[in-house]
Design a protein around this motif. Structure first.
Motif, PDB file in Angstrom:
ATOM      1  N   TRP A   1      21.681  15.391 -50.771  1.00 25.28           N
ATOM      2  CA  TRP A   1      21.530  14.076 -51.391  1.00 25.28           C
ATOM      3  C   TRP A   1      20.093  13.791 -51.814  1.00 25.28           C
ATOM      4  O   TRP A   1      19.837  12.795 -52.496  1.00 25.28           O
ATOM      5  CB  TRP A   1      21.979  12.978 -50.425  1.00 25.28           C
ATOM      6  CG  TRP A   1      23.464  12.901 -50.239  1.00 25.28           C
ATOM      7  CD1 TRP A   1      24.183  13.398 -49.202  1.00 25.28           C
ATOM      8  CD2 TRP A   1      24.398  12.271 -51.116  1.00 25.28           C
ATOM      9  NE1 TRP A   1      25.529  13.132 -49.372  1.00 25.28           N
ATOM     10  CE2 TRP A   1      25.682  12.435 -50.535  1.00 25.28           C
ATOM     11  CE3 TRP A   1      24.289  11.595 -52.330  1.00 25.28           C
ATOM     12  CZ2 TRP A   1      26.838  11.946 -51.142  1.00 25.28           C
ATOM     13  CZ3 TRP A   1      25.437  11.106 -52.939  1.00 25.28           C
ATOM     14  CH2 TRP A   1      26.691  11.277 -52.356  1.00 25.28           C
TER      15      TRP A   1
ATOM     16  N   CYS B   1      26.403   8.722 -44.530  1.00 22.89           N
ATOM     17  CA  CYS B   1      25.956   9.973 -43.923  1.00 22.89           C
ATOM     18  C   CYS B   1      25.437   9.777 -42.508  1.00 22.89           C
ATOM     19  O   CYS B   1      25.235  10.750 -41.780  1.00 22.89           O
ATOM     20  CB  CYS B   1      24.841  10.605 -44.767  1.00 22.89           C
ATOM     21  SG  CYS B   1      25.447  11.785 -45.998  1.00 22.89           S
ATOM     22  N   HIS B   2      25.188   8.552 -42.127  1.00 19.62           N
ATOM     23  CA  HIS B   2      24.532   8.290 -40.848  1.00 19.62           C
ATOM     24  C   HIS B   2      25.540   7.980 -39.749  1.00 19.62           C
ATOM     25  O   HIS B   2      26.552   7.316 -39.973  1.00 19.62           O
ATOM     26  CB  HIS B   2      23.545   7.130 -40.987  1.00 19.62           C
ATOM     27  CG  HIS B   2      22.395   7.434 -41.904  1.00 19.62           C
ATOM     28  ND1 HIS B   2      21.342   8.238 -41.533  1.00 19.62           N
ATOM     29  CD2 HIS B   2      22.161   7.065 -43.185  1.00 19.62           C
ATOM     30  CE1 HIS B   2      20.488   8.327 -42.533  1.00 19.62           C
ATOM     31  NE2 HIS B   2      20.957   7.632 -43.553  1.00 19.62           N
TER      32      HIS B   2
ATOM     33  N   ALA C   1      22.673  17.169 -45.221  1.00 23.39           N
ATOM     34  CA  ALA C   1      22.153  15.910 -45.777  1.00 23.39           C
ATOM     35  C   ALA C   1      21.139  16.132 -46.886  1.00 23.39           C
ATOM     36  O   ALA C   1      20.937  15.246 -47.738  1.00 23.39           O
ATOM     37  CB  ALA C   1      21.526  15.083 -44.657  1.00 23.39           C
TER      38      ALA C   1
ATOM     39  N   GLN D   1      32.904  11.177 -46.233  1.00 23.89           N
ATOM     40  CA  GLN D   1      31.891  11.406 -45.195  1.00 23.89           C
ATOM     41  C   GLN D   1      32.157  10.580 -43.951  1.00 23.89           C
ATOM     42  O   GLN D   1      31.942  11.045 -42.835  1.00 23.89           O
ATOM     43  CB  GLN D   1      30.501  11.107 -45.779  1.00 23.89           C
ATOM     44  CG  GLN D   1      30.093  12.111 -46.843  1.00 23.89           C
ATOM     45  CD  GLN D   1      28.786  11.793 -47.534  1.00 23.89           C
ATOM     46  OE1 GLN D   1      28.077  12.678 -47.993  1.00 23.89           O
ATOM     47  NE2 GLN D   1      28.445  10.521 -47.664  1.00 23.89           N
TER      48      GLN D   1
ATOM     49  N   VAL E   1      19.856   9.356 -49.372  1.00 20.15           N
ATOM     50  CA  VAL E   1      20.982   9.670 -48.486  1.00 20.15           C
ATOM     51  C   VAL E   1      21.801   8.392 -48.257  1.00 20.15           C
ATOM     52  O   VAL E   1      21.261   7.371 -47.817  1.00 20.15           O
ATOM     53  CB  VAL E   1      20.488  10.220 -47.129  1.00 20.15           C
ATOM     54  CG1 VAL E   1      21.668  10.535 -46.225  1.00 20.15           C
ATOM     55  CG2 VAL E   1      19.633  11.459 -47.356  1.00 20.15           C
TER      56      VAL E   1
ATOM     57  N   CYS F   1      30.164  18.730 -45.622  1.00 18.15           N
ATOM     58  CA  CYS F   1      31.591  18.463 -45.810  1.00 18.15           C
ATOM     59  C   CYS F   1      32.385  19.729 -46.131  1.00 18.15           C
ATOM     60  O   CYS F   1      33.574  19.807 -45.815  1.00 18.15           O
ATOM     61  CB  CYS F   1      31.781  17.431 -46.922  1.00 18.15           C
ATOM     62  SG  CYS F   1      31.214  15.779 -46.458  1.00 18.15           S
TER      63      CYS F   1
ATOM     64  N   CYS G   1      30.707  14.003 -41.939  1.00 17.91           N
ATOM     65  CA  CYS G   1      29.896  15.059 -42.537  1.00 17.91           C
ATOM     66  C   CYS G   1      28.951  14.429 -43.541  1.00 17.91           C
ATOM     67  O   CYS G   1      29.016  13.224 -43.805  1.00 17.91           O
ATOM     68  CB  CYS G   1      30.783  16.107 -43.209  1.00 17.91           C
ATOM     69  SG  CYS G   1      31.883  15.415 -44.496  1.00 17.91           S
ATOM     70  N   CYS G   2      28.083  15.250 -44.119  1.00 13.45           N
ATOM     71  CA  CYS G   2      27.106  14.729 -45.079  1.00 13.45           C
ATOM     72  C   CYS G   2      26.802  15.783 -46.134  1.00 13.45           C
ATOM     73  O   CYS G   2      26.392  16.901 -45.805  1.00 13.45           O
ATOM     74  CB  CYS G   2      25.822  14.323 -44.367  1.00 13.45           C
ATOM     75  SG  CYS G   2      24.627  13.501 -45.455  1.00 13.45           S
TER      76      CYS G   2
ATOM     77  N   ASP H   1      31.722   8.309 -49.937  1.00 15.22           N
ATOM     78  CA  ASP H   1      31.492   7.519 -48.721  1.00 15.22           C
ATOM     79  C   ASP H   1      32.693   7.612 -47.790  1.00 15.22           C
ATOM     80  O   ASP H   1      32.540   7.780 -46.566  1.00 15.22           O
ATOM     81  CB  ASP H   1      31.226   6.054 -49.078  1.00 15.22           C
ATOM     82  CG  ASP H   1      29.864   5.852 -49.720  1.00 15.22           C
ATOM     83  OD1 ASP H   1      28.985   6.714 -49.517  1.00 15.22           O
ATOM     84  OD2 ASP H   1      29.687   4.843 -50.428  1.00 15.22           O
TER      85      ASP H   1
ATOM     86  N   ALA I   1      21.489  11.347 -39.376  1.00 17.38           N
ATOM     87  CA  ALA I   1      22.507  11.765 -40.344  1.00 17.38           C
ATOM     88  C   ALA I   1      23.410  12.815 -39.716  1.00 17.38           C
ATOM     89  O   ALA I   1      23.001  13.561 -38.830  1.00 17.38           O
ATOM     90  CB  ALA I   1      21.840  12.317 -41.598  1.00 17.38           C
ATOM     91  N   TYR I   2      24.634  12.854 -40.193  1.00 20.77           N
ATOM     92  CA  TYR I   2      25.569  13.877 -39.729  1.00 20.77           C
ATOM     93  C   TYR I   2      25.026  15.256 -40.112  1.00 20.77           C
ATOM     94  O   TYR I   2      24.619  15.482 -41.251  1.00 20.77           O
ATOM     95  CB  TYR I   2      26.950  13.689 -40.350  1.00 20.77           C
ATOM     96  CG  TYR I   2      27.666  12.432 -39.877  1.00 20.77           C
ATOM     97  CD1 TYR I   2      28.014  12.271 -38.546  1.00 20.77           C
ATOM     98  CD2 TYR I   2      28.000  11.437 -40.786  1.00 20.77           C
ATOM     99  CE1 TYR I   2      28.687  11.127 -38.118  1.00 20.77           C
ATOM    100  CE2 TYR I   2      28.667  10.282 -40.358  1.00 20.77           C
ATOM    101  CZ  TYR I   2      29.001  10.139 -39.027  1.00 20.77           C
ATOM    102  OH  TYR I   2      29.651   9.013 -38.606  1.00 20.77           O
TER     103      TYR I   2
END
Length: 228
Positions: A155, A163-164, A152, A141, A159, A179, A146-147, A138, A174-175
């Motif tokens: 996940w 990520c959002h 995304a 990100q 998610v 990452c 990033c996610c 967490d 979401a991003y």
């Protein structure tokens, strides 16, 4: 005239090492504070040994010990301490140069290692059993926007909120970047700054070694100070 120059060199070493010692204490204190208060990783979630707090603690201990030796050796004109200070600076410079060369030589292997570590950390976080790894993901990100490793979809259906992006027009998308790509970009952007920092640090260490050896030789010629 020579005596005045050497006196100036002695007190310059004392002042410089005292300032470095205070900086080392500040870095050490910051590392302790971060270790107690936060859990922040510097690279990837499962590399807990490379946390910012641990790195600051190690750096603070090294800076305080080396600068204390230099300060006390110059103040007391102790040849043993001055020589130890010289050898430690020389060793640290060799370690820094070796680490820089290894990073350049094994850049591709390091990238693969980071990718593998990200994938392993993601698997642990998806199980939901390791809360520490999940909280570190967490933080990673949220910090780099990033996610997942690639995107995304890594996940699956679960998610995480980290990520959002912030809500926009009633939606929280979401991003898009993963990452892994974000970390590669971050390292590439900071590569020049890191290289310049290493060069500046090596120059400071060389100056410190020159000052210490000059003072050491003067004490040896005059027969002053503690003998080896």
């Amino acid at each position: 005239m020579a005596q005045r120059c050497l006196k100036c060199l002695k007190y310059t070493m004392c002042v410089a090492n005292f300032l470095c010692f205070m900086c080392g204490v500040a870095v050490l204190g910051l590392g302790v504070y971060l270790m107690v208060t936060f859990k922040f990783t510097i690279l990837t979630p499962s590399l807990a040994s490379f946390s910012v707090a641990n790195m600051l603690l190690i750096s603070g201990i090294v800076i305080t010990c080396v600068s204390f030796l230099g300060f006390l050796g110059a103040l007391k004109e102790n040849r043993c301490l001055l020589l130890t200070f010289f050898m430690l600076l020389f060793f640290l410079m060799l370690v820094e140069l070796a680490a820089a060369c290894l990073l350049l030589m094994y850049e591709a292997q390091i990238a693969e290692w980071v990718e593998k570590d990200l994938n392993d950390g993601l698997k642990k976080a998806k199980t939901g059993r390791n809360e520490t790894v999940l909280s570190e993901w967490d933080l990673l990100q949220n910090t780099f926007h990033c996610c997942g490793v690639n995107n995304a979809s890594d996940w699956g259906r679960n998610v995480p909120k980290s990520c959002h992006e912030p809500p926009r027009n009633g939606t929280t998308p979401a991003y898009k970047p993963g990452c892994l790509a974000t970390l590669k970009t971050w390292f590439a952007e900071n590569f020049l700054v890191t290289g310049i920092s290493v060069i500046v640090l090596c120059i400071i260490e060389v100056l410190g070694m020159c000052f210490a050896m000059t003072l050491f030789c003067h004490i040896s010629r005059t027969g002053l100070g503690y003998k080896l």
